[in-house]
Write a protein that holds these residues in place. Sequence first.
Motif, PDB file in Angstrom:
ATOM      1  N   LYS A   1       0.834  -1.210   0.000  1.00 44.83           N
ATOM      2  CA  LYS A   1       0.000   0.000   0.000  1.00 44.83           C
ATOM      3  C   LYS A   1       0.866   1.257   0.000  1.00 44.83           C
ATOM      4  O   LYS A   1       0.587   2.223  -0.728  1.00 44.83           O
ATOM      5  CB  LYS A   1      -0.922  -0.016   1.221  1.00 44.83           C
ATOM      6  CG  LYS A   1      -1.923   1.125   1.251  1.00 44.83           C
ATOM      7  CD  LYS A   1      -2.842   0.996   2.463  1.00 44.83           C
ATOM      8  CE  LYS A   1      -3.847   2.153   2.494  1.00 44.83           C
ATOM      9  NZ  LYS A   1      -4.755   2.043   3.676  1.00 44.83           N
TER      10      LYS A   1
ATOM     11  N   ASN B   1       2.493   1.579  -3.500  1.00 42.78           N
ATOM     12  CA  ASN B   1       1.493   2.003  -4.484  1.00 42.78           C
ATOM     13  C   ASN B   1       1.204   3.496  -4.365  1.00 42.78           C
ATOM     14  O   ASN B   1       1.136   4.216  -5.365  1.00 42.78           O
ATOM     15  CB  ASN B   1       0.188   1.213  -4.291  1.00 42.78           C
ATOM     16  CG  ASN B   1       0.296  -0.208  -4.811  1.00 42.78           C
ATOM     17  OD1 ASN B   1       1.108  -0.503  -5.674  1.00 42.78           O
ATOM     18  ND2 ASN B   1      -0.524  -1.096  -4.285  1.00 42.78           N
ATOM     19  N   LYS B   2       1.049   3.956  -3.133  1.00 40.37           N
ATOM     20  CA  LYS B   2       0.777   5.374  -2.891  1.00 40.37           C
ATOM     21  C   LYS B   2       1.954   6.242  -3.324  1.00 40.37           C
ATOM     22  O   LYS B   2       1.770   7.303  -3.924  1.00 40.37           O
ATOM     23  CB  LYS B   2       0.488   5.592  -1.400  1.00 40.37           C
ATOM     24  CG  LYS B   2       0.109   7.023  -1.062  1.00 40.37           C
ATOM     25  CD  LYS B   2      -0.193   7.178   0.417  1.00 40.37           C
ATOM     26  CE  LYS B   2      -0.541   8.628   0.747  1.00 40.37           C
ATOM     27  NZ  LYS B   2      -0.805   8.793   2.208  1.00 40.37           N
TER      28      LYS B   2
ATOM     29  N   LYS C   1       2.448  -6.524  -9.481  1.00 40.81           N
ATOM     30  CA  LYS C   1       1.759  -5.252  -9.724  1.00 40.81           C
ATOM     31  C   LYS C   1       2.612  -4.072  -9.257  1.00 40.81           C
ATOM     32  O   LYS C   1       2.688  -3.039  -9.931  1.00 40.81           O
ATOM     33  CB  LYS C   1       0.409  -5.240  -9.000  1.00 40.81           C
ATOM     34  CG  LYS C   1      -0.614  -6.201  -9.602  1.00 40.81           C
ATOM     35  CD  LYS C   1      -1.928  -6.154  -8.831  1.00 40.81           C
ATOM     36  CE  LYS C   1      -2.948  -7.128  -9.427  1.00 40.81           C
ATOM     37  NZ  LYS C   1      -4.220  -7.136  -8.670  1.00 40.81           N
ATOM     38  N   VAL C   2       3.264  -4.235  -8.105  1.00 37.12           N
ATOM     39  CA  VAL C   2       4.109  -3.155  -7.579  1.00 37.12           C
ATOM     40  C   VAL C   2       5.304  -2.898  -8.506  1.00 37.12           C
ATOM     41  O   VAL C   2       5.646  -1.749  -8.787  1.00 37.12           O
ATOM     42  CB  VAL C   2       4.612  -3.504  -6.155  1.00 37.12           C
ATOM     43  CG1 VAL C   2       5.718  -2.552  -5.727  1.00 37.12           C
ATOM     44  CG2 VAL C   2       3.470  -3.428  -5.163  1.00 37.12           C
TER      45      VAL C   2
ATOM     46  N   GLN D   1       4.100  -1.017 -11.462  1.00 36.71           N
ATOM     47  CA  GLN D   1       3.804   0.379 -11.158  1.00 36.71           C
ATOM     48  C   GLN D   1       5.084   1.190 -10.982  1.00 36.71           C
ATOM     49  O   GLN D   1       5.151   2.352 -11.381  1.00 36.71           O
ATOM     50  CB  GLN D   1       2.943   0.481  -9.901  1.00 36.71           C
ATOM     51  CG  GLN D   1       2.370   1.880  -9.690  1.00 36.71           C
ATOM     52  CD  GLN D   1       1.366   1.934  -8.561  1.00 36.71           C
ATOM     53  OE1 GLN D   1       1.187   0.964  -7.843  1.00 36.71           O
ATOM     54  NE2 GLN D   1       0.715   3.070  -8.401  1.00 36.71           N
TER      55      GLN D   1
END
Length: 396
Positions: A150, A153-154, A315-316, A319
Amino acid sequence: MVWDQLKSSSFRVNEEAIETLFVCNTTKEINKVLPVLLPLPTQATTALDPKRSQNIAILLRSLNSTKEEVCEALLEGNAERLEAEQLEILLKMALNKEEEHKLKECKDDSSPPFKLRPEEKFLKALLDIPFPFKRVEAMLFMANFDSEVKFLNKSFLTLETACEELRGSRLFLKLLEAVLKTGNRMNIGTNRGGAQAFKLDTLLKLVDIKSYDGKTTLLHFVTEEIIRSEGDGLEHRKLGLQAVAGLAQELCNVKAAAAMDSNVLNGYVSKLAGGFGKINEVLRLNEALGCEEYNERFHEAMYESMRRAEEGIIKVQAQESVAMSVVKETTDYFHGDSAKEEAHPLRIFVVVRDFLAILERVCKEIGSIKHHHHVFVSSESQFPVPVNPTLSSEFN
């Protein structure tokens, strides 16, 4: 101890008198005397070093969980049964090979040479579980995984949004245009007079460039020009000042991005990816134990955790790749060549953040001057425009 001192004393008893007076006495009478003759106390030897044992006792008090609850959670591989803080505490209790050997060898009773303390009994119970501290490591990785994903991602979203803010801010682009045109006007007649661009670092130097009379700086002048262009009349100029002063708020994600370190973020991503090794290791060790029911439960829990974590890390990583690519494109957009910034890819945000702090101060100074709309004269012919060597070198 006091008994050690007595051993070296020169005092001697009359052994002959003792034999005459007491040895011939009955066993019953001797037994009346013996309880008074205290044996030399023996120092209980414990498995762990006293200081180490004390530290573990402190950790145990903060664990806030029973021995049974901890052991059950470790056997089943259930990271939800123990919080991340509790797993971190357990990891601090990890024993070395020598400590493990001593605890496994000793008996849990009060007979010499060992007398286990409560914290040692707790650790001995953990050692009855196969590879307990490797389990703790794997479970701690999973307990922290969601919050770390989290956070990353932020962070990457903030970088992308910061780039959008920089490229999409009408006022920021207008400010860059004003600086470029003012610099070209100041450098007219030189080989720098027709510059088409400048590095954003130049923005930090505008406040140091002063007019001939020393009453204003180039940044004050540029800011006033933008305020004037935002609208005529006192009320419009007030709104114009508010707009320029609010640029820092408009570029809030730029300020947030400036506080980041790309190497640190990449390190977090690598650490997450490397964490799978801990889970794989305990899975291999667990498979070698056999097919007992609790082993199967542990395997299922860890395997499911690993599968879910793999999806998250992919996914990280994607990103991160997108975010850093956007940052590179944005640096190219403003500087022309991001290769020079490879060592500090997020430096562009640091420069803009520092400039916004200076601009905010300048706006406050302009706002505090009475009738500030009469202070500056906007006509280029009336504003002193020296050929400034410092500014000249910044334009190309």
